[in-house]
Design a protein around this motif. Structure first.
Motif, PDB file in Angstrom:
ATOM      1  N   VAL A 112       0.833  -1.211   0.000  1.00 11.93           N
ATOM      2  CA  VAL A 112       0.000   0.000   0.000  1.00 11.93           C
ATOM      3  C   VAL A 112       0.866   1.260   0.000  1.00 11.93           C
ATOM      4  O   VAL A 112       0.371   2.350  -0.243  1.00 11.93           O
ATOM      5  N   VAL A 113       2.158   1.109   0.277  1.00 12.15           N
ATOM      6  CA  VAL A 113       3.101   2.227   0.254  1.00 12.15           C
ATOM      7  C   VAL A 113       4.207   1.882  -0.736  1.00 12.15           C
ATOM      8  O   VAL A 113       4.863   0.853  -0.595  1.00 12.15           O
ATOM      9  N   HIS A 114       4.381   2.735  -1.713  1.00 14.19           N
ATOM     10  CA  HIS A 114       5.481   2.535  -2.655  1.00 14.19           C
ATOM     11  C   HIS A 114       6.658   3.380  -2.189  1.00 14.19           C
ATOM     12  O   HIS A 114       6.552   4.606  -2.076  1.00 14.19           O
ATOM     13  N   ALA A 115       7.753   2.687  -1.877  1.00 14.39           N
ATOM     14  CA  ALA A 115       8.923   3.358  -1.320  1.00 14.39           C
ATOM     15  C   ALA A 115       9.542   4.310  -2.344  1.00 14.39           C
ATOM     16  O   ALA A 115       9.438   4.102  -3.562  1.00 14.39           O
ATOM     17  N   ASP A 116      10.195   5.333  -1.817  1.00 19.72           N
ATOM     18  CA  ASP A 116      10.883   6.299  -2.681  1.00 19.72           C
ATOM     19  C   ASP A 116      12.125   5.687  -3.318  1.00 19.72           C
ATOM     20  O   ASP A 116      12.482   6.033  -4.441  1.00 19.72           O
ATOM     21  N   TYR A 117      12.758   4.782  -2.569  1.00 19.92           N
ATOM     22  CA  TYR A 117      13.977   4.140  -3.057  1.00 19.92           C
ATOM     23  C   TYR A 117      13.831   2.635  -2.882  1.00 19.92           C
ATOM     24  O   TYR A 117      13.596   2.153  -1.772  1.00 19.92           O
ATOM     25  N   VAL A 118      13.960   1.895  -3.980  1.00 22.93           N
ATOM     26  CA  VAL A 118      13.773   0.443  -3.973  1.00 22.93           C
ATOM     27  C   VAL A 118      14.939  -0.195  -4.715  1.00 22.93           C
ATOM     28  O   VAL A 118      15.299   0.246  -5.819  1.00 22.93           O
ATOM     29  N   TRP A 119      15.510  -1.248  -4.106  1.00 23.32           N
ATOM     30  CA  TRP A 119      16.589  -1.953  -4.790  1.00 23.32           C
ATOM     31  C   TRP A 119      16.023  -2.946  -5.811  1.00 23.32           C
ATOM     32  O   TRP A 119      16.449  -2.971  -6.949  1.00 23.32           O
ATOM     33  N   ARG A 120      15.062  -3.777  -5.386  1.00 17.43           N
ATOM     34  CA  ARG A 120      14.454  -4.748  -6.295  1.00 17.43           C
ATOM     35  C   ARG A 120      12.968  -4.898  -6.005  1.00 17.43           C
ATOM     36  O   ARG A 120      12.534  -4.805  -4.866  1.00 17.43           O
ATOM     37  N   ARG A 121      12.221  -5.166  -7.055  1.00 14.88           N
ATOM     38  CA  ARG A 121      10.797  -5.479  -6.920  1.00 14.88           C
ATOM     39  C   ARG A 121      10.604  -6.955  -7.223  1.00 14.88           C
ATOM     40  O   ARG A 121      11.176  -7.462  -8.189  1.00 14.88           O
ATOM     41  N   THR A 122       9.801  -7.634  -6.388  1.00 16.14           N
ATOM     42  CA  THR A 122       9.585  -9.073  -6.564  1.00 16.14           C
ATOM     43  C   THR A 122       8.254  -9.469  -5.957  1.00 16.14           C
ATOM     44  O   THR A 122       7.751  -8.794  -5.057  1.00 16.14           O
ATOM     45  N   ASP A 123       7.699 -10.552  -6.464  1.00 15.16           N
ATOM     46  CA  ASP A 123       6.526 -11.139  -5.808  1.00 15.16           C
ATOM     47  C   ASP A 123       6.876 -12.503  -5.233  1.00 15.16           C
ATOM     48  O   ASP A 123       6.016 -13.243  -4.786  1.00 15.16           O
ATOM     49  N   LEU A 124       8.173 -12.825  -5.232  1.00 19.90           N
ATOM     50  CA  LEU A 124       8.645 -14.110  -4.696  1.00 19.90           C
ATOM     51  C   LEU A 124       8.850 -14.025  -3.183  1.00 19.90           C
ATOM     52  O   LEU A 124       9.020 -12.946  -2.617  1.00 19.90           O
ATOM     53  N   TRP A 125       8.877 -15.195  -2.537  1.00 17.14           N
ATOM     54  CA  TRP A 125       9.281 -15.288  -1.138  1.00 17.14           C
ATOM     55  C   TRP A 125      10.760 -14.916  -1.075  1.00 17.14           C
ATOM     56  O   TRP A 125      11.545 -15.310  -1.925  1.00 17.14           O
ATOM     57  N   ILE A 126      11.142 -14.150  -0.064  1.00 17.88           N
ATOM     58  CA  ILE A 126      12.522 -13.665   0.041  1.00 17.88           C
ATOM     59  C   ILE A 126      13.242 -14.380   1.171  1.00 17.88           C
ATOM     60  O   ILE A 126      12.745 -14.429   2.296  1.00 17.88           O
ATOM     61  N   ASN A 127      14.406 -14.919   0.869  1.00 20.64           N
ATOM     62  CA  ASN A 127      15.290 -15.484   1.888  1.00 20.64           C
ATOM     63  C   ASN A 127      16.344 -14.431   2.212  1.00 20.64           C
ATOM     64  O   ASN A 127      17.219 -14.148   1.396  1.00 20.64           O
ATOM     65  N   PHE A 128      16.235 -13.844   3.422  1.00 22.72           N
ATOM     66  CA  PHE A 128      17.226 -12.874   3.871  1.00 22.72           C
ATOM     67  C   PHE A 128      18.365 -13.622   4.560  1.00 22.72           C
ATOM     68  O   PHE A 128      18.128 -14.623   5.242  1.00 22.72           O
ATOM     69  N   PRO A 129      19.599 -13.135   4.438  1.00 24.18           N
ATOM     70  CA  PRO A 129      20.726 -13.873   5.034  1.00 24.18           C
ATOM     71  C   PRO A 129      20.644 -13.978   6.549  1.00 24.18           C
ATOM     72  O   PRO A 129      21.125 -14.941   7.130  1.00 24.18           O
ATOM     73  N   TRP A 130      20.023 -13.009   7.195  1.00 25.08           N
ATOM     74  CA  TRP A 130      19.953 -13.020   8.658  1.00 25.08           C
ATOM     75  C   TRP A 130      18.811 -13.865   9.200  1.00 25.08           C
ATOM     76  O   TRP A 130      18.778 -14.135  10.395  1.00 25.08           O
ATOM     77  N   SER A 131      17.888 -14.286   8.344  1.00 25.18           N
ATOM     78  CA  SER A 131      16.766 -15.082   8.859  1.00 25.18           C
ATOM     79  C   SER A 131      16.533 -16.375   8.096  1.00 25.18           C
ATOM     80  O   SER A 131      15.533 -17.049   8.315  1.00 25.18           O
ATOM     81  N   SER A 132      17.453 -16.753   7.222  1.00 24.38           N
ATOM     82  CA  SER A 132      17.257 -17.981   6.452  1.00 24.38           C
ATOM     83  C   SER A 132      17.686 -19.228   7.234  1.00 24.38           C
ATOM     84  O   SER A 132      17.300 -20.330   6.895  1.00 24.38           O
ATOM     85  N   GLU A 133      18.465 -19.033   8.282  1.00 25.96           N
ATOM     86  CA  GLU A 133      18.844 -20.131   9.171  1.00 25.96           C
ATOM     87  C   GLU A 133      18.046 -20.002  10.465  1.00 25.96           C
ATOM     88  O   GLU A 133      17.746 -18.881  10.886  1.00 25.96           O
ATOM     89  N   PRO A 134      17.717 -21.114  11.122  1.00 30.36           N
ATOM     90  CA  PRO A 134      16.986 -21.004  12.387  1.00 30.36           C
ATOM     91  C   PRO A 134      17.866 -20.370  13.467  1.00 30.36           C
ATOM     92  O   PRO A 134      19.089 -20.433  13.396  1.00 30.36           O
ATOM     93  N   PRO A 135      17.252 -19.751  14.472  1.00 24.88           N
ATOM     94  CA  PRO A 135      18.035 -19.178  15.575  1.00 24.88           C
ATOM     95  C   PRO A 135      18.861 -20.255  16.278  1.00 24.88           C
ATOM     96  O   PRO A 135      18.520 -21.441  16.237  1.00 24.88           O
ATOM     97  N   LEU A 136      19.923 -19.834  16.919  1.00 19.53           N
ATOM     98  CA  LEU A 136      20.779 -20.761  17.666  1.00 19.53           C
ATOM     99  C   LEU A 136      20.153 -21.149  18.996  1.00 19.53           C
ATOM    100  O   LEU A 136      20.569 -22.109  19.624  1.00 19.53           O
ATOM    101  N   VAL A 137      19.189 -20.375  19.445  1.00 17.99           N
ATOM    102  CA  VAL A 137      18.473 -20.676  20.682  1.00 17.99           C
ATOM    103  C   VAL A 137      16.974 -20.651  20.405  1.00 17.99           C
ATOM    104  O   VAL A 137      16.517 -19.969  19.495  1.00 17.99           O
ATOM    105  N   ASP A 138      16.238 -21.381  21.215  1.00 18.06           N
ATOM    106  CA  ASP A 138      14.787 -21.395  21.112  1.00 18.06           C
ATOM    107  C   ASP A 138      14.237 -20.727  22.359  1.00 18.06           C
ATOM    108  O   ASP A 138      14.150 -21.339  23.406  1.00 18.06           O
ATOM    109  N   ARG A 139      13.880 -19.465  22.268  1.00 16.12           N
ATOM    110  CA  ARG A 139      13.434 -18.706  23.438  1.00 16.12           C
ATOM    111  C   ARG A 139      12.038 -19.092  23.890  1.00 16.12           C
ATOM    112  O   ARG A 139      11.655 -18.819  24.993  1.00 16.12           O
ATOM    113  N   ARG A 140      11.274 -19.724  22.996  1.00 18.89           N
ATOM    114  CA  ARG A 140       9.920 -20.142  23.384  1.00 18.89           C
ATOM    115  C   ARG A 140       9.971 -21.474  24.154  1.00 18.89           C
ATOM    116  O   ARG A 140       9.237 -21.664  25.102  1.00 18.89           O
TER     117      ARG A 140
END
Length: 164
Positions: free
Chosen positions: A131-159
């Motif tokens: 609903v908000v189109h950013a002023d500055y965008v690196w890439r546009r996609t409709d795919l699921w995104i794997n970010f490097p910081w969240s593509s691996e599970p956490p080292l601890v399970d806080r729950r």
């Protein structure tokens, strides 16, 4: 192809930060403050701060989820939030990793609107349904995104407690 994904590596993240910073510079916008949306926008905010030589960095935490598969109707900003008086008259660059629904960017823009001189937005990825189109965008996609910081599970399970 149903499982096709957008893969962001740390190396590509570095490229994205510099490309976004170049877009900001080329547009003539000179932010006084980079406001990162936690958690996904924190790395981008830091990178943009260095690339744009902006030392005034801040963060807001916006939450959509209340638990596993439980989603709020609207996002809420969690404390601590920047003091409105500290934003008064500033040119702000809002940074986040992705504009998916755009609702998170929207609430932060609304928070800034009454206080800042101008607010612009920068995201690594933008989805078509936002609903908000950013002023500055690196890439546009409709795919699921794997970010490097969240593509691996956490080292601890806080729950559930314990380490992985």
């Amino acid at each position: 192809m149903a499982d096709e994904r957008e893969i962001l590596t740390y190396e590509l993240f570095g490229t994205a930060v510099r490309d976004l910073a170049r877009q900001v510079v080329d547009s003539g916008y000179e932010p006084d403050l980079v406001l990162s949306i936690a958690r996904g926008g924190l790395g981008l905010g830091m990178g943009l701060g260095y690339a744009l030589d902006v030392k005034n960095l801040s963060a807001v935490n916006v939450e959509f989820y209340t638990g596993v598969d439980q989603r709020l109707d609207v996002p809420i900003m969690l404390p601590p939030t920047p003091q409105a008086v500290d934003l008064s008259g500033l040119k702000v660059l809002i940074a986040d990793d992705v504009a998916d629904s755009g609702r998170t960017l929207e609430i932060v823009q609304e928070f800034c609107a009454d206080h800042v001189a101008e607010a612009r937005t920068a995201v690594i990825y933008e989805k078509p349904r936002t609903v908000v189109h950013a002023d500055y965008v690196w890439r546009r996609t409709d795919l699921w995104i794997n970010f490097p910081w969240s593509s691996e599970p956490p080292l601890v399970d806080r729950r559930g407690g314990g380490a992985h």
